[in-house]
Design a protein around this motif. Structure first.
Motif, PDB file in Angstrom:
ATOM      1  N   ARG A  22     -37.783  76.185  -8.367  1.00  0.00           N
ATOM      2  CA  ARG A  22     -37.404  75.512  -9.819  1.00  0.00           C
ATOM      3  C   ARG A  22     -36.041  74.773  -9.397  1.00  0.00           C
ATOM      4  O   ARG A  22     -35.344  75.147  -8.910  1.00  0.00           O
ATOM      5  CB  ARG A  22     -37.073  76.764 -10.649  1.00  0.00           C
ATOM      6  CG  ARG A  22     -36.756  76.329 -11.893  1.00  0.00           C
ATOM      7  CD  ARG A  22     -36.706  77.622 -13.108  1.00  0.00           C
ATOM      8  NE  ARG A  22     -35.714  78.595 -12.575  1.00  0.00           N
ATOM      9  CZ  ARG A  22     -34.622  79.018 -12.953  1.00  0.00           C
ATOM     10  NH1 ARG A  22     -33.966  78.040 -14.126  1.00  0.00           N
ATOM     11  NH2 ARG A  22     -33.743  79.787 -12.459  1.00  0.00           N
ATOM     12  N   ARG A  23     -36.157  73.863 -10.121  1.00  0.00           N
ATOM     13  CA  ARG A  23     -34.974  72.692 -10.011  1.00  0.00           C
ATOM     14  C   ARG A  23     -33.825  73.493 -10.982  1.00  0.00           C
ATOM     15  O   ARG A  23     -34.257  74.104 -11.995  1.00  0.00           O
ATOM     16  CB  ARG A  23     -35.010  71.550 -10.544  1.00  0.00           C
ATOM     17  CG  ARG A  23     -34.094  70.406 -10.651  1.00  0.00           C
ATOM     18  CD  ARG A  23     -34.388  68.993 -11.187  1.00  0.00           C
ATOM     19  NE  ARG A  23     -35.595  68.620 -10.027  1.00  0.00           N
ATOM     20  CZ  ARG A  23     -36.724  68.013 -10.785  1.00  0.00           C
ATOM     21  NH1 ARG A  23     -36.682  67.658 -12.042  1.00  0.00           N
ATOM     22  NH2 ARG A  23     -37.543  67.409 -10.063  1.00  0.00           N
ATOM     23  N   THR A  24     -32.469  73.454 -10.521  1.00  0.00           N
ATOM     24  CA  THR A  24     -31.642  74.167 -11.095  1.00  0.00           C
ATOM     25  C   THR A  24     -30.490  73.058 -11.539  1.00  0.00           C
ATOM     26  O   THR A  24     -30.436  71.802 -10.934  1.00  0.00           O
ATOM     27  CB  THR A  24     -30.903  75.265 -10.368  1.00  0.00           C
ATOM     28  OG1 THR A  24     -30.544  74.643  -9.263  1.00  0.00           O
ATOM     29  CG2 THR A  24     -31.939  76.327 -10.026  1.00  0.00           C
ATOM     30  N   GLU A  25     -29.607  73.339 -12.554  1.00  0.00           N
ATOM     31  CA  GLU A  25     -28.419  72.469 -12.949  1.00  0.00           C
ATOM     32  C   GLU A  25     -27.377  72.705 -11.521  1.00  0.00           C
ATOM     33  O   GLU A  25     -27.311  73.442 -11.098  1.00  0.00           O
ATOM     34  CB  GLU A  25     -27.915  72.849 -14.059  1.00  0.00           C
ATOM     35  CG  GLU A  25     -28.799  72.670 -15.184  1.00  0.00           C
ATOM     36  CD  GLU A  25     -29.052  71.325 -15.737  1.00  0.00           C
ATOM     37  OE1 GLU A  25     -28.081  70.536 -15.607  1.00  0.00           O
ATOM     38  OE2 GLU A  25     -30.283  71.229 -15.982  1.00  0.00           O
ATOM     39  N   PRO A  26     -26.770  71.522 -11.377  1.00  0.00           N
ATOM     40  CA  PRO A  26     -25.534  71.388 -10.378  1.00  0.00           C
ATOM     41  C   PRO A  26     -24.533  72.502 -10.632  1.00  0.00           C
ATOM     42  O   PRO A  26     -24.426  72.666 -12.041  1.00  0.00           O
ATOM     43  CB  PRO A  26     -25.282  70.070 -10.322  1.00  0.00           C
ATOM     44  CG  PRO A  26     -25.716  69.214 -11.608  1.00  0.00           C
ATOM     45  CD  PRO A  26     -26.766  70.251 -11.973  1.00  0.00           C
ATOM     46  N   ALA A  27     -23.775  72.944  -9.713  1.00  0.00           N
ATOM     47  CA  ALA A  27     -22.724  73.736  -9.922  1.00  0.00           C
ATOM     48  C   ALA A  27     -21.639  73.395 -10.941  1.00  0.00           C
ATOM     49  O   ALA A  27     -21.453  72.211 -10.506  1.00  0.00           O
ATOM     50  CB  ALA A  27     -22.343  74.289  -8.638  1.00  0.00           C
ATOM     51  N   PRO A  28     -20.859  74.249 -11.517  1.00  0.00           N
ATOM     52  CA  PRO A  28     -19.792  73.552 -12.512  1.00  0.00           C
ATOM     53  C   PRO A  28     -18.781  73.259 -11.467  1.00  0.00           C
ATOM     54  O   PRO A  28     -18.474  73.503 -10.405  1.00  0.00           O
ATOM     55  CB  PRO A  28     -19.475  74.788 -13.442  1.00  0.00           C
ATOM     56  CG  PRO A  28     -20.069  75.871 -12.517  1.00  0.00           C
ATOM     57  CD  PRO A  28     -21.246  75.683 -11.608  1.00  0.00           C
ATOM     58  N   GLU A  29     -18.016  72.008 -12.107  1.00  0.00           N
ATOM     59  CA  GLU A  29     -16.784  71.635 -11.349  1.00  0.00           C
ATOM     60  C   GLU A  29     -15.624  72.826 -11.395  1.00  0.00           C
ATOM     61  O   GLU A  29     -15.723  73.926 -11.881  1.00  0.00           O
ATOM     62  CB  GLU A  29     -16.074  70.475 -12.376  1.00  0.00           C
ATOM     63  CG  GLU A  29     -17.168  69.391 -12.593  1.00  0.00           C
ATOM     64  CD  GLU A  29     -17.512  68.882 -11.061  1.00  0.00           C
ATOM     65  OE1 GLU A  29     -16.714  68.598 -10.193  1.00  0.00           O
ATOM     66  OE2 GLU A  29     -18.644  68.424 -10.820  1.00  0.00           O
TER      67      GLU A  29
END
Length: 66
Positions: A22-29
């Protein structure tokens, strides 16, 4: 490989491998990440060298040590 939306199904019948990715969102800044509480100090040992520190902490918290 079969892809649909945020998912990809990978199958290799020669080695019996199946994977659903599953594609995930990038890590938060860095500024968006919460700061964690400081680490807990290790428990004072009661002479039982083989007893895990977590068990010693629970015993001391519950008043089960001498």
């Amino acid at each position: 490989m079969v892809a649909s939306g945020d998912y990809a199904l990978v199958v290799n019948p020669h080695v019996g491998y199946v994977s659903l990715l599953r594609r995930t969102e990038p890590a938060p800044e860095a500024e968006e990440v919460e700061t964690l509480a400081p680490p807990v100090q290790p428990a004072k040992r009661d002479g039982s060298w083989f007893e895990p520190a977590a068990i010693t902490t629970v015993k001391q918290t519950r008043g089960l040590t001498r």
